[in-house]
Design a protein around this motif. Structure first.
Motif, PDB file in Angstrom:
ATOM      1  N   PHE A 162      35.130 -14.396  16.183  1.00 60.60           N
ATOM      2  CA  PHE A 162      35.292 -12.971  16.495  1.00 60.60           C
ATOM      3  C   PHE A 162      34.009 -12.354  17.038  1.00 60.60           C
ATOM      4  CE2 PHE A 162      35.278  -8.453  15.280  1.00 60.60           C
ATOM      5  CZ  PHE A 162      36.431  -8.038  15.947  1.00 60.60           C
ATOM      6  N   PHE A 163      32.892 -12.584  16.335  1.00 64.23           N
ATOM      7  CA  PHE A 163      31.644 -11.931  16.724  1.00 64.23           C
ATOM      8  C   PHE A 163      30.896 -12.659  17.841  1.00 64.23           C
ATOM      9  CE2 PHE A 163      32.272 -10.099  12.508  1.00 64.23           C
ATOM     10  CZ  PHE A 163      32.002  -8.758  12.763  1.00 64.23           C
ATOM     11  N   ILE A 164      30.965 -13.999  17.848  1.00 64.44           N
ATOM     12  CA  ILE A 164      30.175 -14.749  18.828  1.00 64.44           C
ATOM     13  C   ILE A 164      30.922 -14.953  20.132  1.00 64.44           C
ATOM     14  CG2 ILE A 164      29.039 -16.959  19.278  1.00 64.44           C
ATOM     15  CD1 ILE A 164      28.367 -17.101  16.287  1.00 64.44           C
ATOM     16  N   PHE A 165      32.208 -15.317  20.064  1.00 64.74           N
ATOM     17  CA  PHE A 165      32.960 -15.529  21.299  1.00 64.74           C
ATOM     18  C   PHE A 165      33.560 -14.242  21.858  1.00 64.74           C
ATOM     19  CE2 PHE A 165      33.563 -20.145  19.951  1.00 64.74           C
ATOM     20  CZ  PHE A 165      32.576 -20.579  20.809  1.00 64.74           C
ATOM     21  N   GLY A 166      33.303 -13.146  21.185  1.00 65.40           N
ATOM     22  CA  GLY A 166      33.682 -11.869  21.768  1.00 65.40           C
ATOM     23  C   GLY A 166      34.569 -11.039  20.884  1.00 65.40           C
ATOM     24  N   GLY A 169      38.555 -10.113  21.481  1.00 69.91           N
ATOM     25  CA  GLY A 169      39.011 -11.119  22.444  1.00 69.91           C
ATOM     26  C   GLY A 169      38.246 -11.102  23.749  1.00 69.91           C
ATOM     27  N   LEU A 170      37.242 -10.241  23.880  1.00 67.07           N
ATOM     28  CA  LEU A 170      36.477 -10.167  25.125  1.00 67.07           C
ATOM     29  C   LEU A 170      35.351 -11.190  25.084  1.00 67.07           C
ATOM     30  CD1 LEU A 170      36.180  -6.291  25.450  1.00 67.07           C
ATOM     31  CD2 LEU A 170      37.791  -7.791  26.641  1.00 67.07           C
ATOM     32  N   GLY A 171      35.157 -11.896  26.167  1.00 65.89           N
ATOM     33  CA  GLY A 171      34.094 -12.893  26.213  1.00 65.89           C
ATOM     34  C   GLY A 171      32.727 -12.252  26.110  1.00 65.89           C
ATOM     35  N   ASP A 172      31.830 -12.871  25.406  1.00 67.60           N
ATOM     36  CA  ASP A 172      30.484 -12.339  25.221  1.00 67.60           C
ATOM     37  C   ASP A 172      29.497 -13.439  25.552  1.00 67.60           C
ATOM     38  OD1 ASP A 172      28.145 -11.148  24.516  1.00 67.60           O
ATOM     39  OD2 ASP A 172      28.672 -10.782  22.427  1.00 67.60           O
ATOM     40  N   VAL A 264      39.311 -27.226  23.621  1.00 61.06           N
ATOM     41  CA  VAL A 264      39.165 -26.687  24.985  1.00 61.06           C
ATOM     42  C   VAL A 264      39.496 -27.749  26.030  1.00 61.06           C
ATOM     43  CG1 VAL A 264      37.501 -25.792  26.663  1.00 61.06           C
ATOM     44  CG2 VAL A 264      37.486 -24.930  24.309  1.00 61.06           C
ATOM     45  N   GLU A 265      38.958 -28.966  25.858  1.00 61.79           N
ATOM     46  CA  GLU A 265      39.077 -29.998  26.888  1.00 61.79           C
ATOM     47  C   GLU A 265      40.404 -30.749  26.847  1.00 61.79           C
ATOM     48  OE1 GLU A 265      35.630 -32.548  26.893  1.00 61.79           O
ATOM     49  OE2 GLU A 265      34.289 -30.844  26.532  1.00 61.79           O
ATOM     50  N   PRO A 270      41.679 -21.513  24.959  1.00 66.05           N
ATOM     51  CA  PRO A 270      40.490 -20.659  25.090  1.00 66.05           C
ATOM     52  C   PRO A 270      39.560 -20.923  23.909  1.00 66.05           C
ATOM     53  CG  PRO A 270      42.518 -19.376  25.312  1.00 66.05           C
ATOM     54  CD  PRO A 270      42.921 -20.726  24.817  1.00 66.05           C
ATOM     55  N   GLU A 271      38.263 -20.706  24.089  1.00 58.87           N
ATOM     56  CA  GLU A 271      37.296 -21.017  23.043  1.00 58.87           C
ATOM     57  C   GLU A 271      37.571 -20.260  21.750  1.00 58.87           C
ATOM     58  OE1 GLU A 271      33.974 -19.977  25.324  1.00 58.87           O
ATOM     59  OE2 GLU A 271      33.635 -21.994  26.128  1.00 58.87           O
ATOM     60  N   ILE A 272      37.928 -18.979  21.867  1.00 56.15           N
ATOM     61  CA  ILE A 272      38.159 -18.175  20.663  1.00 56.15           C
ATOM     62  C   ILE A 272      39.370 -18.701  19.896  1.00 56.15           C
ATOM     63  CG2 ILE A 272      39.557 -16.400  21.827  1.00 56.15           C
ATOM     64  CD1 ILE A 272      38.119 -14.359  19.965  1.00 56.15           C
TER      65      ILE A 272
END
Length: 414
Positions: A162-166, A169-172, A264-265, A270-272
């Motif tokens: 939540f905090f690192i990948f955004g 849900g928004l990319g950070d 992911v691969e 998505p990463e989150i």
């Protein structure tokens, strides 16, 4: 026949507090695996380079194990906990200048200091929990405490996702969220250290440290099997417990480090979303520890360890073949069977060691250096195929299986 008590009423408050330590260091440990992927994105490093995150964390375990054990032996459980929490908080606060500098090496220093705190807590907490009751239920108490470690391991990826990948849900792609998150972690841990300094801890004796010898009949003749007065290097079960723990954490570290990469691969997630599946996998670990604690009432700890280890060998084979959801579900389930390995190996390794329990606990924590060795090796294989990297942990599980079936019994070498 009356069953042995899980613990005594006078230990309830202290046991609850020590169990909370298992919860908090799990949050920090599993967020390191979320950082692994985020650093690949933001700092433009490769998979094998990001594996140095685990080297920083588990390298601290290797270096801090013995000093933490000596500190605990001299100053007691309480001061050991306060030292661990203080280093934990300091490492968290070092994330602030590391984020400001956008430096991977600075982050590794911060993680190293934080992990020194976690290593100290692990060295102290396991014999601490074991000391809060009878030896016959020490395996159950350690597994119960590790169940809350599993709960923290669920929350770690959720917080990281939540905090690192955004947020929302928004990319950070900045490191501000990392800085903010670890600042709050530092504040919480420092507060806990202050509170614990006011808690009264009675004098405790680890139940593993019973000063009795074990003997059994060999060819009808009574023969010494375990002598608590013998040095640690002659305690066969302890030596093999250290080896098994090294390979256990090696498998665990590699499994966790590239979980999100696999999602992911191989699954195009998505990463989150992959981080949330990682959290689900950690839920499997928590469930596995509660189930393991229950099953140990009916199944000997070493036998349960052997069964769970064999299951993970099969799962790794499925994961390595890239069977889509069948392989990804197998990856999620790895933690269900990983669950009992660390606490059970730890507890079995401490059996009948007399007054050497604090020193032995240090070596078992140092064995977590395995988690520093395997992630970079798996990263090299993952550069070509992330699925094939999961063949490597099978070597680890073979060693653990050998310990569970043959070398778990307390025995003194001549």
């Amino acid at each position: 026949m009356k069953s042995t008590q899980f613990t005594e009423k006078k230990y309830y408050v202290i046991l609850a507090f020590v169990i909370s330590l298992f919860f908090f260091w799990a949050i920090a440990l599993t967020m390191g695996d979320v950082l692994n992927k985020h650093f690949q994105n933001v700092l433009n490093i490769s998979k094998s380079e990001s594996g140095l995150v685990q080297l920083s964390i588990f390298g601290a375990y290797a270096l801090m194990g013995i000093p933490a054990g000596l500190f605990m032996k001299k100053f007691g459980y309480k001061m050991g906990v306060i030292l661990g929490l203080s280093l934990f908080a300091l490492g968290s606060f070092l994330f602030i200048p590391a984020a400001n500098q956008m430096s991977f090496n600075f982050f590794r220093i911060a993680l190293f200091v934080l992990a020194m705190g976690m290593a100290t807590l692990e060295t102290v907490a396991h014999p601490f929990v074991a000391a809060l009751g009878n030896e016959k239920t020490s395996d159950q108490r350690v597994n119960f405490a590790q169940s809350f470690n599993g709960l923290g391991a669920i929350i770690g990826p959720l917080l990281g996702g939540f905090f690192i990948f955004g947020k929302s849900g928004l990319g950070d792609n900045s490191l501000d969220s990392v800085k903010d998150l670890y600042t709050w972690i530092g504040v919480v841990i420092l507060t806990i250290a202050i509170i614990f300094s006011f808690i009264k801890v009675p004098n405790l004796k680890d139940p593993h440290a019973e000063d009795s010898m074990i003997s059994e009949k060999e060819n009808g003749v009574e023969a010494l099997v375990s002598d608590p007065h013998a040095p640690l290097y002659k305690q066969r079960h302890f030596i093999f417990a250290v080896i098994a723990q090294f390979f256990n954490i090696a498998a665990q570290g590699g499994t966790w480090a590239y979980f999100i990469n696999y999602g992911v691969e191989k699954m195009n997630l998505p990463e989150i979303e992959a981080s949330y599946y990682f959290s689900l996998s950690m839920a499997m670990m928590m469930i596995g520890r509660f189930v393991g604690t229950f099953l140990m009432k009916f199944i000997a700890p070493n036998k349960l360890l052997a069964i769970f280890t064999a299951c993970n060998i099969v799962l790794c084979l499925i994961i390595s073949q890239s069977f889509g959801w069948a392989s990804f579900i197998s990856l999620i389930l790895l933690n269900l069977f990983l669950s009992v390995m660390y606490p059970t190996i730890f507890s079995l390794g401490l059996k009948r060691l007399g007054n050497k329990v604090p020193q032995a606990s240090s070596f078992l924590v140092m064995a977590m250096f395995g988690g520093a060795v395997f992630p970079p090796l798996m990263g090299k294989i993952a550069e070509k195929d992330i699925a094939h990297a999961y063949l490597l942990p099978i070597i680890c599980y073979a060693v653990i299986l050998l310990f569970a079936l043959k070398f778990y019994k307390p025995k003194t070498l001549k």
